[in-house]
Design a protein around this motif. Structure first.
Motif, PDB file in Angstrom:
ATOM      1  N   ASN A   3      -5.385   7.357   2.603  1.00  0.00           N
ATOM      2  CA  ASN A   3      -5.998   7.574   3.908  1.00  0.00           C
ATOM      3  C   ASN A   3      -5.055   8.445   4.750  1.00  0.00           C
ATOM      4  N   ILE A   4      -5.455   9.684   4.987  1.00  0.00           N
ATOM      5  CA  ILE A   4      -4.607  10.640   5.708  1.00  0.00           C
ATOM      6  C   ILE A   4      -4.974  10.629   7.190  1.00  0.00           C
ATOM      7  N   SER A   5      -4.051  10.169   8.016  1.00  0.00           N
ATOM      8  CA  SER A   5      -4.314  10.095   9.452  1.00  0.00           C
ATOM      9  C   SER A   5      -3.933  11.398  10.154  1.00  0.00           C
ATOM     10  N   ALA A   6      -4.468  11.560  11.350  1.00  0.00           N
ATOM     11  CA  ALA A   6      -4.146  12.744  12.152  1.00  0.00           C
ATOM     12  C   ALA A   6      -2.658  12.777  12.498  1.00  0.00           C
ATOM     13  N   GLN A   7      -2.063  11.589  12.688  1.00  0.00           N
ATOM     14  CA  GLN A   7      -0.636  11.515  13.011  1.00  0.00           C
ATOM     15  C   GLN A   7       0.217  12.018  11.850  1.00  0.00           C
ATOM     16  N   MET A   8      -0.189  11.691  10.611  1.00  0.00           N
ATOM     17  CA  MET A   8       0.533  12.162   9.431  1.00  0.00           C
ATOM     18  C   MET A   8       0.467  13.679   9.342  1.00  0.00           C
ATOM     19  N   VAL A   9      -0.718  14.233   9.588  1.00  0.00           N
ATOM     20  CA  VAL A   9      -0.893  15.689   9.555  1.00  0.00           C
ATOM     21  C   VAL A   9      -0.035  16.334  10.639  1.00  0.00           C
ATOM     22  N   LYS A  10      -0.036  15.744  11.836  1.00  0.00           N
ATOM     23  CA  LYS A  10       0.736  16.274  12.960  1.00  0.00           C
ATOM     24  C   LYS A  10       2.226  16.278  12.635  1.00  0.00           C
ATOM     25  N   GLU A  11       2.723  15.184  12.042  1.00  0.00           N
ATOM     26  CA  GLU A  11       4.150  15.084  11.709  1.00  0.00           C
ATOM     27  C   GLU A  11       4.542  16.132  10.661  1.00  0.00           C
ATOM     28  N   LEU A  12       3.693  16.315   9.656  1.00  0.00           N
ATOM     29  CA  LEU A  12       3.987  17.304   8.616  1.00  0.00           C
ATOM     30  C   LEU A  12       3.961  18.717   9.204  1.00  0.00           C
ATOM     31  N   ARG A  13       3.043  18.978  10.090  1.00  0.00           N
ATOM     32  CA  ARG A  13       2.953  20.291  10.744  1.00  0.00           C
ATOM     33  C   ARG A  13       4.213  20.572  11.572  1.00  0.00           C
ATOM     34  N   GLU A  14       4.692  19.550  12.281  1.00  0.00           N
ATOM     35  CA  GLU A  14       5.893  19.712  13.105  1.00  0.00           C
ATOM     36  C   GLU A  14       7.124  19.983  12.248  1.00  0.00           C
ATOM     37  N   ARG A  15       7.160  19.383  11.067  1.00  0.00           N
ATOM     38  CA  ARG A  15       8.312  19.564  10.168  1.00  0.00           C
ATOM     39  C   ARG A  15       8.297  20.896   9.432  1.00  0.00           C
ATOM     40  N   THR A  16       7.105  21.401   9.140  1.00  0.00           N
ATOM     41  CA  THR A  16       7.017  22.598   8.286  1.00  0.00           C
ATOM     42  C   THR A  16       6.483  23.843   8.991  1.00  0.00           C
ATOM     43  N   GLY A  17       5.734  23.659  10.065  1.00  0.00           N
ATOM     44  CA  GLY A  17       5.131  24.803  10.737  1.00  0.00           C
ATOM     45  C   GLY A  17       3.885  25.329  10.028  1.00  0.00           C
ATOM     46  N   ALA A  18       3.463  24.648   8.982  1.00  0.00           N
ATOM     47  CA  ALA A  18       2.278  25.077   8.238  1.00  0.00           C
ATOM     48  C   ALA A  18       1.007  24.750   9.026  1.00  0.00           C
ATOM     49  N   CYS A  23      -1.573  21.348   5.778  1.00  0.00           N
ATOM     50  CA  CYS A  23      -0.852  20.069   5.846  1.00  0.00           C
ATOM     51  C   CYS A  23      -1.716  18.921   5.330  1.00  0.00           C
ATOM     52  N   LYS A  24      -2.978  18.918   5.745  1.00  0.00           N
ATOM     53  CA  LYS A  24      -3.893  17.864   5.292  1.00  0.00           C
ATOM     54  C   LYS A  24      -4.071  17.934   3.778  1.00  0.00           C
ATOM     55  N   SER A  25      -4.245  19.154   3.264  1.00  0.00           N
ATOM     56  CA  SER A  25      -4.430  19.337   1.821  1.00  0.00           C
ATOM     57  C   SER A  25      -3.194  18.885   1.048  1.00  0.00           C
ATOM     58  N   ALA A  26      -1.999  19.208   1.570  1.00  0.00           N
ATOM     59  CA  ALA A  26      -0.752  18.822   0.904  1.00  0.00           C
ATOM     60  C   ALA A  26      -0.597  17.314   0.868  1.00  0.00           C
ATOM     61  N   LEU A  27      -0.962  16.635   1.951  1.00  0.00           N
ATOM     62  CA  LEU A  27      -0.869  15.173   1.995  1.00  0.00           C
ATOM     63  C   LEU A  27      -1.868  14.531   1.038  1.00  0.00           C
ATOM     64  N   GLU A  28      -3.046  15.113   0.942  1.00  0.00           N
ATOM     65  CA  GLU A  28      -4.054  14.588   0.013  1.00  0.00           C
ATOM     66  C   GLU A  28      -3.594  14.743  -1.430  1.00  0.00           C
ATOM     67  N   GLU A  29      -2.974  15.883  -1.740  1.00  0.00           N
ATOM     68  CA  GLU A  29      -2.526  16.146  -3.107  1.00  0.00           C
ATOM     69  C   GLU A  29      -1.317  15.313  -3.495  1.00  0.00           C
ATOM     70  N   THR A  30      -0.566  14.841  -2.512  1.00  0.00           N
ATOM     71  CA  THR A  30       0.638  14.044  -2.807  1.00  0.00           C
ATOM     72  C   THR A  30       0.457  12.572  -2.449  1.00  0.00           C
ATOM     73  N   GLY A  31      -0.786  12.163  -2.260  1.00  0.00           N
ATOM     74  CA  GLY A  31      -1.069  10.756  -2.003  1.00  0.00           C
ATOM     75  C   GLY A  31      -0.504  10.241  -0.688  1.00  0.00           C
ATOM     76  N   GLY A  32      -0.346  11.114   0.286  1.00  0.00           N
ATOM     77  CA  GLY A  32       0.149  10.693   1.592  1.00  0.00           C
ATOM     78  C   GLY A  32       1.658  10.599   1.691  1.00  0.00           C
ATOM     79  N   ASP A  33       2.376  11.029   0.638  1.00  0.00           N
ATOM     80  CA  ASP A  33       3.844  10.998   0.651  1.00  0.00           C
ATOM     81  C   ASP A  33       4.368  12.205   1.437  1.00  0.00           C
ATOM     82  N   LEU A  34       4.976  11.945   2.583  1.00  0.00           N
ATOM     83  CA  LEU A  34       5.395  13.018   3.482  1.00  0.00           C
ATOM     84  C   LEU A  34       6.444  13.927   2.851  1.00  0.00           C
ATOM     85  N   GLU A  35       7.449  13.343   2.193  1.00  0.00           N
ATOM     86  CA  GLU A  35       8.518  14.151   1.589  1.00  0.00           C
ATOM     87  C   GLU A  35       7.985  15.023   0.466  1.00  0.00           C
ATOM     88  N   LYS A  36       7.114  14.465  -0.353  1.00  0.00           N
ATOM     89  CA  LYS A  36       6.513  15.249  -1.434  1.00  0.00           C
ATOM     90  C   LYS A  36       5.625  16.355  -0.868  1.00  0.00           C
TER      91      LYS A  36
END
Length: 207
Positions: A3-18, A23-36
């Motif tokens: 389950n990918i939340s908006a907060q997870m997407v926001k955090e990944l965007r802030e870390r990577t600038g993507a 960001c949503k696609s990357a989280l879905e492909e890695t099962g919600g693992d932020l580091e991956k």
């Protein structure tokens, strides 16, 4: 499926600038693992950068970084002048100029040097992926003095230490460092205006 939340997407965007969708696609492909997901986006960025490597990059900026007795200038190219005015690109050029103070003027050494936890080569690739244009570190030059001051001048500056022309002047002297720096800057301004190709040695005078 995670389950990918908006907060997870926001955090990944802030870390990577993507982008949000990337960001949503990357989280879905890695099962919600932020580091991956961060690692996934970096690899994706490197692949994008490789695809753009053959495109001509003839615009860009000169970046200058100076300490009391050492200075370095770097030329980083982009495909368009529009990107040269982009904050991400300008931040990259500043980072490269700062790193060159320790890494020196060898382009390959600068690329392998680190700014924090990332190499300059990876920082360039990440910026290419985010901005969508090819970028290259074309050349660098450094100047240092044992005693005295190194001054610089950047012409057509778009930000502090960033512009179209960069000049370094080194003055070996035991005089006042601030006065030397002011004088050196004036000399650097004349160099930028005159664009000399070489300096002739003074002619000898015989009696």
């Amino acid at each position: 499926m995670a389950n990918i939340s908006a907060q997870m997407v926001k955090e990944l965007r802030e870390r990577t600038g993507a982008g949000m969708m990337d960001c949503k696609s990357a989280l879905e492909e890695t099962g919600g693992d932020l580091e991956k997901a961060v690692d996934h986006l970096r690899k994706k960025g490197l692949a994008k950068a490789a695809k753009k490597a053959g495109r001509v990059a003839a615009e860009g900026l000169i970046g200058a970084a100076v300490t009391a007795t050492k200075g370095c200038v770097v030329e980083v190219n982009s495909e368009t002048d529009f990107v040269a005015r982009n904050d991400l690109f300008q931040g990259l050029v500043k980072m490269i100029a700062d790193v060159s103070l320790d890494a020196g003027s060898d382009v390959e050494k600068i690329k392998q040097a680190k700014a924090g936890s990332i190499t300059i080569a990876d920082a360039i690739a990440d910026t290419i992926a985010k901005v969508g244009e090819n970028m290259t570190l074309r050349r660098a030059a450094c100047l240092s003095v044992d005693k005295g001051a190194v001054a610089n001048y950047v012409h057509s500056a778009v930000s502090d230490g960033l512009g179209r022309i960069g000049v370094l002047v080194g003055l070996e002297s035991t005089g006042d460092a601030e006065e030397l720096k002011r004088f050196g800057r004036l000399v650097a301004m004349h160099v930028a205006a005159a664009n000399p190709q070489a300096l002739d040695p003074p002619a000898s005078i015989r009696r």
